[in-house]
Write an enzyme that holds these catalytic residues in place. Structure first.
Site, PDB file in Angstrom:
ATOM      1  CD  GLU A 130      -2.995   0.867   2.334  1.00 54.45           C
ATOM      2  OE1 GLU A 130      -3.572   2.027   2.854  1.00 54.45           O
ATOM      3  OE2 GLU A 130      -3.047   0.225   2.960  1.00 54.45           O
ATOM      4  N   GLY A 146       4.315   1.038  10.973  1.00 65.71           N
ATOM      5  CA  GLY A 146       3.468   0.707  12.442  1.00 65.71           C
ATOM      6  C   GLY A 146       2.475  -0.687  11.821  1.00 65.71           C
ATOM      7  CB  ALA A 147      -0.236  -2.391  12.224  1.00 65.33           C
ATOM      8  CG  MET A 148       0.113  -3.813   4.866  1.00 60.87           C
ATOM      9  SD  MET A 148      -1.336  -1.962   5.062  1.00 60.87           S
ATOM     10  CE  MET A 148      -2.204  -2.854   3.775  1.00 60.87           C
ATOM     11  CG  HIS A 151      -6.762   0.223  12.751  1.00 59.87           C
ATOM     12  ND1 HIS A 151      -7.386   1.083  12.944  1.00 59.87           N
ATOM     13  CD2 HIS A 151      -6.642  -0.025  11.498  1.00 59.87           C
ATOM     14  CE1 HIS A 151      -7.782   2.003  12.272  1.00 59.87           C
ATOM     15  NE2 HIS A 151      -6.582   1.465  10.576  1.00 59.87           N
ATOM     16  CD  GLU A 152      -3.403  -2.629  10.385  1.00 58.29           C
ATOM     17  OE1 GLU A 152      -3.672  -1.030  11.333  1.00 58.29           O
ATOM     18  OE2 GLU A 152      -3.667  -2.675  10.036  1.00 58.29           O
ATOM     19  CG  HIS A 178      -7.633  -2.188   8.425  1.00 59.67           C
ATOM     20  ND1 HIS A 178      -8.754  -1.356   7.604  1.00 59.67           N
ATOM     21  CD2 HIS A 178      -7.068  -1.177   8.341  1.00 59.67           C
ATOM     22  CE1 HIS A 178      -8.272  -0.148   7.622  1.00 59.67           C
ATOM     23  NE2 HIS A 178      -7.273  -0.068   8.456  1.00 59.67           N
TER      24      HIS A 178
END
Length: 493
Positions: free
Chosen positions: A173, A313-315, A349-350, A353
């Site tokens: 991304e 941070g995170a994906m 959060h991840e 998604h």
């Protein structure tokens, strides 16, 4: 988004739900980005072109449908060979003979075959530093097979497939997949993926990609391979691959329909004693999403990979989240309450998604707040249920006042859905994320908790497997409640 990081917790010493795509720390960024200059494309590169501004009003659908993609990664010492087989057909909006344009950056093309015919540069296709164009694709269904060479160890852009501390990792991304293979690298092109990875078993004992593992085995010369299938259509920015020498912990979660899901969290072996809280946070997130939104996890396995050198941070890659360890590690002897809350919120959060961003994604990057603002709101809602609703709301408002209000009052002010951009990375902002979440909160206030849930149910049902717009989201909420008078034109931006 790719940086679901509570940035302002570090910058402002506030625990927040802000999730931005910024480097974790300048020191780490400098360490990872040092090294050789960017690789050159196989095409001759002229002077760098001037930036081009892109406008939301200029959106047009991709003229071809990618029915499926099969990827084969042959990981070698100096290079990785990527063979891609695309099954394509001309879309209804395209006329016969429409050229097929695929993105591609810093790829060394080895072969290009359309059905059974090897294509010739110049007469059949054009190659530039931004991709390739096939002049006259067939009118019916066809396959396009390409083999490219990429150099992960020399990739200092942290985009696409890169190597750090001996591990291979991806970051796609917003537009990193084009650095892996030739593909229409845009979020509205959704397809199913089947991936095979082969590598040295000693150097890369762990091989992971999106979806369920369907097969694995031994290869010659001390190598091994694994194959993965993701049956759910996804855009290319959600593709992920990890190969490395990692340890992990495992558990299971039983969904509301009774399916057993394998959960695995991977990290460098010295970090294994700090992964338990992340595992508990993942289970809590899965259970909460079933209760609060009726969303059940869809694959047979859910991986989190936490590595020290992941610069973002995170994906939320489908079924294979990649985190920096700062967002995952926690144990009582070293972590504060704020650390535990941060890990809980980022893991949630991840995971959230998976539906608000993966199963239903954004049509184009102008709609980024559709997945990020909505998911920030969902993780705020989760954190308030897990901790204190009043305290969590105060923290969220402090972030708006200390960071987002400043952005709105300065030269960087922009709507949550911008009308134009030059570089998409510039719009992973506190406005798109946190102000976007406040707009979602207004929807919920206007419709009430029950009406908002009805609208969310319709949104997921109506658009599952699609790439949509903020207007589609608003229409689902309105249609589910007969509330066009509440969610009118004043919400268009």
């Amino acid at each position: 988004g790719r940086l679901m990081l509570r940035v302002f917790a570090a910058v402002c010493t506030l625990q927040t739900s802000c999730a931005l795509r910024l480097p974790l720390a300048p020191l780490r960024a400098s360490v990872l980005r040092g090294g050789s200059a960017a690789l050159m494309s196989t095409a001759a590169v002229a002077e760098k072109a001037a930036p081009v501004e892109k406008f939301r009003k200029d959106y047009t659908p991709f003229p071809y449908t990618v029915e499926s993609v099969r990827l084969d990664f042959d990981v070698r010492e100096e290079e990785t060979l990527v063979t891609s087989k695309l099954s394509l057909s001309r879309g209804a909006v395209a006329s016969a003979g429409t050229p097929l344009e695929l993105h591609g950056e810093e790829l060394s093309l080895k072969s290009l075959i359309l059905d059974d015919k090897a294509l010739t540069l110049g007469s059949d296709y054009e190659l530039t530093d931004e991709g390739l164009t096939i002049f006259s694709p067939p009118d019916g269904a066809f396959t396009l097979t390409s083999t490219v060479s990429i150099l992960p160890a020399s990739n200092t852009k942290l985009s696409g497939l890169y190597q750090s501390s001996g591990n291979l990792c991806t970051q796609c991304e917003a537009e990193g997949f084009r650095r892996i293979t030739f593909f229409p690298d845009r979020p509205d092109v959704m397809t199913s993926y089947r991936v095979r990875i082969e590598a040295d078993e000693t150097r890369f004992p762990v091989l992971l990609s999106n979806g369920n593992e369907v097969d694995r085995g031994k290869a010659a010369a001390g190598r091994h391979w694994a194959e993965f299938e993701d049956p759910f259509r996804k855009p290319s920015y959600l593709f992920a691959l990890v190969a490395g020498n990692l340890g992990g912990i495992e558990s299971t979660f039983t969904t509301m329909s009774g399916r057993a899901v394998r959960l695995a969290i991977w990290s460098e072996k010295e970090n294994l004693d700090q992964l338990d809280w992340a595992m508990q946070s993942l289970k809590d997130s899965m259970a909460w999403d079933e209760t609060a939104y009726g969303r059940e996890y869809d694959l047979d396995v859910y991986h989190i990979v936490a590595v020290n050198d992941f610069n973002m941070g995170a994906m939320e890659n489908k079924g294979l989240n990649v985190f920096n360890t700062a967002c995952v590690l926690a144990k009582p002897s070293t972590a504060t309450d704020a650390d535990y809350e941060r890990v809980q919120g980022v893991v949630a959060h991840e995971y959230f998604h998976n539906w608000s961003g993966n199963r239903v994604t954004c049509r184009d990057w102008f709609q980024l707040t559709l997945k990020e603002g909505l998911t920030v709101f969902r993780d705020q809602h989760f954190s308030s249920d897990m901790t204190s609703e009043a305290v969590k709301r105060i923290e969220d408002v402090r972030i708006m006042r200390s960071a987002q209000f400043l952005q709105d009052s300065g030269p960087m002010a922009h709507p949550i859905r911008p009308e134009s951009y030059i570089a998409m990375d510039n719009f992973y902002t506190v406005t798109v994320y946190n102000k976007g979440a406040e707009v979602i909160r207004m929807y919920r206030t206007l419709l009430g908790a029950e009406g908002f849930r009805k609208g969310m149910d319709l949104y997921f049902e109506r658009h599952d497997g699609q790439a949509v717009t903020c207007d589609d989201f608003r229409a689902a909420l309105s249609d589910a409640n007969g509330a066009s008078h509440l969610l009118g034109p004043h919400f268009e931006r």
